[in-house]
Design an enzyme around this catalytic site. Structure first.
Site, PDB file in Angstrom:
ATOM      1  N   ASP A 239      51.363 -51.287 -16.450  1.00  0.00           N
ATOM      2  CA  ASP A 239      51.627 -50.092 -17.349  1.00  0.00           C
ATOM      3  C   ASP A 239      52.493 -48.979 -16.326  1.00  0.00           C
ATOM      4  O   ASP A 239      52.741 -47.871 -16.711  1.00  0.00           O
ATOM      5  CB  ASP A 239      50.266 -49.587 -17.435  1.00  0.00           C
ATOM      6  CG  ASP A 239      50.308 -48.623 -18.596  1.00  0.00           C
ATOM      7  OD1 ASP A 239      51.030 -48.690 -19.577  1.00  0.00           O
ATOM      8  OD2 ASP A 239      49.202 -47.592 -18.749  1.00  0.00           O
TER       9      ASP A 239
ATOM     10  N   GLU B 117      46.669 -41.412 -21.252  1.00  0.00           N
ATOM     11  CA  GLU B 117      47.072 -41.044 -20.025  1.00  0.00           C
ATOM     12  C   GLU B 117      48.644 -40.990 -19.632  1.00  0.00           C
ATOM     13  O   GLU B 117      49.061 -40.073 -18.934  1.00  0.00           O
ATOM     14  CB  GLU B 117      46.356 -41.880 -18.743  1.00  0.00           C
ATOM     15  CG  GLU B 117      46.973 -43.082 -18.369  1.00  0.00           C
ATOM     16  CD  GLU B 117      47.201 -44.045 -19.313  1.00  0.00           C
ATOM     17  OE1 GLU B 117      46.519 -43.999 -20.119  1.00  0.00           O
ATOM     18  OE2 GLU B 117      48.160 -44.953 -19.336  1.00  0.00           O
TER      19      GLU B 117
ATOM     20  N   LYS C 138      57.076 -44.108 -16.971  1.00  0.00           N
ATOM     21  CA  LYS C 138      55.599 -43.680 -16.770  1.00  0.00           C
ATOM     22  C   LYS C 138      55.223 -44.852 -15.928  1.00  0.00           C
ATOM     23  O   LYS C 138      55.794 -46.094 -15.924  1.00  0.00           O
ATOM     24  CB  LYS C 138      55.327 -44.401 -18.369  1.00  0.00           C
ATOM     25  CG  LYS C 138      53.549 -44.630 -18.269  1.00  0.00           C
ATOM     26  CD  LYS C 138      52.903 -44.980 -19.640  1.00  0.00           C
ATOM     27  CE  LYS C 138      51.378 -45.255 -19.480  1.00  0.00           C
ATOM     28  NZ  LYS C 138      50.747 -45.768 -20.492  1.00  0.00           N
TER      29      LYS C 138
ATOM     30  N   ARG D 127      51.049 -39.866 -21.738  1.00  0.00           N
ATOM     31  CA  ARG D 127      51.591 -38.702 -22.036  1.00  0.00           C
ATOM     32  C   ARG D 127      51.174 -37.531 -21.170  1.00  0.00           C
ATOM     33  O   ARG D 127      52.306 -36.539 -20.918  1.00  0.00           O
ATOM     34  CB  ARG D 127      51.201 -38.422 -23.515  1.00  0.00           C
ATOM     35  CG  ARG D 127      49.882 -38.051 -23.683  1.00  0.00           C
ATOM     36  CD  ARG D 127      49.310 -38.341 -25.109  1.00  0.00           C
ATOM     37  NE  ARG D 127      49.447 -39.735 -25.716  1.00  0.00           N
ATOM     38  CZ  ARG D 127      49.181 -40.215 -26.848  1.00  0.00           C
ATOM     39  NH1 ARG D 127      48.977 -39.244 -27.804  1.00  0.00           N
ATOM     40  NH2 ARG D 127      49.115 -41.044 -27.099  1.00  0.00           N
TER      41      ARG D 127
ATOM     42  N   ASP E  18      45.863 -49.091 -15.499  1.00  0.00           N
ATOM     43  CA  ASP E  18      45.221 -48.348 -16.726  1.00  0.00           C
ATOM     44  C   ASP E  18      43.983 -49.082 -17.226  1.00  0.00           C
ATOM     45  O   ASP E  18      43.951 -49.982 -18.015  1.00  0.00           O
ATOM     46  CB  ASP E  18      46.363 -48.277 -17.842  1.00  0.00           C
ATOM     47  CG  ASP E  18      45.958 -47.489 -18.868  1.00  0.00           C
ATOM     48  OD1 ASP E  18      44.949 -46.775 -18.801  1.00  0.00           O
ATOM     49  OD2 ASP E  18      46.397 -47.437 -19.889  1.00  0.00           O
TER      50      ASP E  18
ATOM     51  N   ASP F 249      42.297 -42.508 -21.984  1.00  0.00           N
ATOM     52  CA  ASP F 249      43.187 -43.512 -22.338  1.00  0.00           C
ATOM     53  C   ASP F 249      44.665 -43.052 -22.656  1.00  0.00           C
ATOM     54  O   ASP F 249      45.577 -43.957 -22.788  1.00  0.00           O
ATOM     55  CB  ASP F 249      42.672 -44.626 -23.088  1.00  0.00           C
ATOM     56  CG  ASP F 249      43.108 -45.976 -22.932  1.00  0.00           C
ATOM     57  OD1 ASP F 249      43.901 -46.129 -21.856  1.00  0.00           O
ATOM     58  OD2 ASP F 249      42.770 -46.805 -23.730  1.00  0.00           O
TER      59      ASP F 249
ATOM     60  N   LYS G  68      38.550 -48.792 -21.403  1.00  0.00           N
ATOM     61  CA  LYS G  68      39.180 -49.892 -22.388  1.00  0.00           C
ATOM     62  C   LYS G  68      38.307 -51.200 -22.579  1.00  0.00           C
ATOM     63  O   LYS G  68      37.525 -51.251 -21.782  1.00  0.00           O
ATOM     64  CB  LYS G  68      40.667 -50.514 -21.667  1.00  0.00           C
ATOM     65  CG  LYS G  68      41.960 -49.819 -21.878  1.00  0.00           C
ATOM     66  CD  LYS G  68      43.119 -50.369 -21.247  1.00  0.00           C
ATOM     67  CE  LYS G  68      44.369 -49.433 -21.519  1.00  0.00           C
ATOM     68  NZ  LYS G  68      44.599 -48.952 -22.725  1.00  0.00           N
TER      69      LYS G  68
HETATM   70  N1  BES Z   1      49.189 -48.371 -21.580  1.00  0.00           N
HETATM   71  C1  BES Z   1      48.495 -48.098 -22.986  1.00  0.00           C
HETATM   72  C2  BES Z   1      49.169 -48.565 -24.104  1.00  0.00           C
HETATM   73  C3  BES Z   1      49.287 -49.960 -24.169  1.00  0.00           C
HETATM   74  C4  BES Z   1      48.746 -50.789 -25.066  1.00  0.00           C
HETATM   75  C5  BES Z   1      50.484 -50.778 -23.655  1.00  0.00           C
HETATM   76  C6  BES Z   1      48.872 -51.985 -25.088  1.00  0.00           C
HETATM   77  C7  BES Z   1      50.782 -52.046 -23.662  1.00  0.00           C
HETATM   78  C8  BES Z   1      49.859 -52.846 -24.551  1.00  0.00           C
HETATM   79  C9  BES Z   1      48.249 -46.618 -23.052  1.00  0.00           C
HETATM   80  O1  BES Z   1      47.850 -45.872 -22.137  1.00  0.00           O
HETATM   81  C10 BES Z   1      47.073 -46.593 -23.925  1.00  0.00           C
HETATM   82  O2  BES Z   1      46.060 -46.755 -23.764  1.00  0.00           O
HETATM   83  N2  BES Z   1      47.274 -45.834 -25.312  1.00  0.00           N
HETATM   84  C11 BES Z   1      46.509 -45.759 -26.172  1.00  0.00           C
HETATM   85  C12 BES Z   1      46.480 -44.365 -26.861  1.00  0.00           C
HETATM   86  C13 BES Z   1      45.565 -43.796 -27.660  1.00  0.00           C
HETATM   87  C14 BES Z   1      44.222 -43.631 -26.706  1.00  0.00           C
HETATM   88  C15 BES Z   1      45.712 -42.421 -28.392  1.00  0.00           C
HETATM   89  C16 BES Z   1      46.529 -46.898 -27.321  1.00  0.00           C
HETATM   90  O3  BES Z   1      47.525 -47.211 -27.625  1.00  0.00           O
HETATM   91  O4  BES Z   1      45.639 -47.056 -27.704  1.00  0.00           O
HETATM   92 ZN    ZN Z   2      48.715 -46.669 -20.162  1.00  0.00          ZN
HETATM   93 MN    MN Z   3      45.858 -46.002 -21.518  1.00  0.00          MN
END
Ligand code: BES
Ligand code: ZN
Ligand code: MN
Length: 525
Positions: free
Chosen positions: A313, A374, A290, A376, A295, A372, A302
């Protein structure tokens, strides 16, 4: 930031056949310190056990080091250290026995002498010796150790030393490393110990590269910048590299990468880097990482504080790159291909939206719920591409994918998913060997129903918001794009970043995954 500043030289490691007892190095003025091990007493024993070289150091210096270690409060636990500063005499009336010897002794705890213990000992020695020119040691040559294999223990010690020596390229001490510039290994010359040092350096360099790339601020590292770094490093390593820009991505149907990148002024890229061994390859391993260079969450933005660490990220993409480069450097017998889908997830007038339907590589449509999620989206493109075009025997993706992975496992283990038990076992074992731990998680088929969509082939996130299992649902979503491949997924959201130094892990981007995957490749037959 100048690219040159990003490539500080890790400390030098040299082997010296001479033993501590009679090494001429100790009196030629080149050393700042001598480091020797201390270990906990054997079961039933009170106090400490001396390690290899400790008695010789005691004899040469004329100091009871065992007593000194006790008095310093050492228990022998791996990662402890104590620096003994030796006084110089005033005038010529007193002759101290250490006058011609290095002016410091470092006592380093080695615990039971396991690989983990010795990595910690190496890291402790690095931190204790910061700012010095050279330190010589018998550590890792420990006959007291549980693993009496000198190659193994030398590798673990050196790897710990080099990993802990890492300093972020920005800040006041821009070009300094956090260890003595030279580590001299006493009582070991050439042969297996030499190979162990080379292996440790390859592994540590891979980790340093991931840390450097992931620690680079996102004002510098947009997708084009990461692609340029990949091109430069791959070319130098004899790895072929192909970069697709927005036009090629559109022509070939990479709708996930384009949707995520659409809100950013910095356009997305896809990097494919290929290492082919000189002899017919045993296996073809494809590593997808990834690569979100920042992000923000996109329109599903966020919260302020959660956004701050999101320059890391793209750690998965950096791991994929470091793995293919490391495979080339070590002359792996396997074909290794790295795929880096790179995009910045931004808020913009052209951003993709919740409730959009996006067609990813190969034609599968995705009902977007949350911009968010993104990671996947870009991985769907990259995994489908790897399955359709690259014909891998093994397909592995590495991604800072979900905060939920951290909720379940904390920051010490990555969440590991896979369609093949042997592959999951091999990755778990590689994690244990390197100290980059991973914990197997279920691809619960019963949950798949929750990803059913009425308007597309698949929903991006679970239908019921209160189901929990965010890391599992992300993995199930990815599974839709890997066909029938032997596939594993490492959710490294928790392990890719650390808030403080701890043993061989350094604060900021940790580089987690590169050493695990290189170990997996080395063990793969
Ligand atoms: N990059 C984030 C995941 C992340 C969170 C990495 C904290 C490192 C520390 C990812 O893109 C994300 O935002 N995931 C969301 C998914 C949700 C929207 C289904 C999450 O984990 O809240
Ligand atoms: Zn992310
Ligand atoms: Mn994200």
């Amino acid at each position: 930031m100048a690219p040159s500043a990003r490539h500080r030289t890790p400390p030098t490691v040299t082997l010296s056949g001479s033993a501590l007892a009679d090494s001429p190095l100790l009196t030629d003025g080149s050393l700042d310190a001598v480091a020797v091990p201390v270990a906990p007493g054997r079961e039933g024993d009170e106090g400490l056990a001396a390690g290899s070289g400790t008695a010789q150091a005691a004899a040469r210096y004329g100091i009871d080091l065992a007593e000194l270690a006790e008095r310093s409060g050492l228990t022998g636990a791996a990662g402890e250290s104590s620096v003994v500063q030796l006084p110089r005499p005033v005038g010529s009336a007193v002759a101290l026995p250490w006058t011609d010897l290095p002016p410091r002794i470092v006592l380093v705890g080695v615990g039971q002498g396991s690989d983990t213990d010795l990595r910690r000992a190496g890291a402790a020695l690095a931190r204790a010796s910061r700012g010095w020119r050279a330190v010589a040691t018998t550590l890792g040559d420990d006959d007291h150790a549980a693993s009496s294999d000198v190659a193994r223990s030398t590798r673990a010690l050196v790897e710990g030393y080099l990993l802990a020596a890492y300093a972020q390229p920005s800040g006041a001490h821009k070009d300094a490393v956090k260890a003595a510039a030279e580590l001299v290994l006493l009582g070991r010359d050439g042969g297996r110990a030499g190979a162990a040092v080379v292996a440790a350096r390859t592994a540590a360099s891979a980790t340093w590269l991931v840390r450097d790339l992931a620690n680079t601020p996102s004002g510098v590292k947009n997708p084009a910048w990461v692609a340029d770094q990949a091109r430069r490093l791959a070319t130098r390593a004899g790895v072929s590299v192909e970069v697709l820009g927005p036009r090629e991505l559109a022509a070939q149907g990479f709708g996930g990468i384009l949707a995520v990148g659409s809100g950013s002024a910095s356009t997305p890229r896809l990097v494919v880097a290929r290492y082919t061994p000189p002899q017919p390859a045993a296996h073809h391993v494809v590593v997808v990482g990834k690569g979100i260079t920042y992000d923000t969450g996109g329109l599903s933005i966020k919260p302020r504080e959660s956004m701050v660490p999101m320059k890391t990220d793209m750690a998965g993409a950096a791991v994929a790159l470091a793995t293919v480069l490391g495979a080339a450097h070590s002359g792996s017998v396997h074909r290794v291909t790295a795929v880096l889908p790179l995009a910045e997830n931004q808020v913009g007038a052209a951003s993709y939206r919740p409730d959009d339907v996006v067609r990813v590589y190969g034609g599968t449509t995705v009902e977007v719920q949350n911009t968010d999620a993104e990671g996947r989206m870009v991985l769907a493109d990259a995994l489908a591409y790897a399955d359709a075009v690259l014909d891998p025997d093994v397909l592995i993706d590495v991604a800072t994918l979900t905060g939920a992975a951290t909720l379940g496992l904390g920051r010490g283990h990555a969440a590991l998913y896979g369609t093949d038990d042997d592959l999951v076992r091999a990755l778990t074992a590689a994690g244990q060997a390197t100290g980059e731990l991973a914990w197997p998680m279920p691809l619960s088929a019963e949950y798949q129903d929750s990803l059913r969509s009425d308007v597309a082939d698949v929903r991006q996130t679970a239908r019921d918001k209160h189901m929990g299992g965010g890391s599992v649902f992300a993995a199930l979503f990815l599974q839709r794009f890997v066909g029938t491949r032997r596939w594993a997924h490492l959710d490294v959201a928790g392990t890719a970043r650390a808030t403080a130094d701890a043993h061989e892990v350094t604060a900021g981007a940790t580089g987690y995954g590169a050493r695990l995957l290189l170990q997996y490749l080395a063990d793969l037959s």
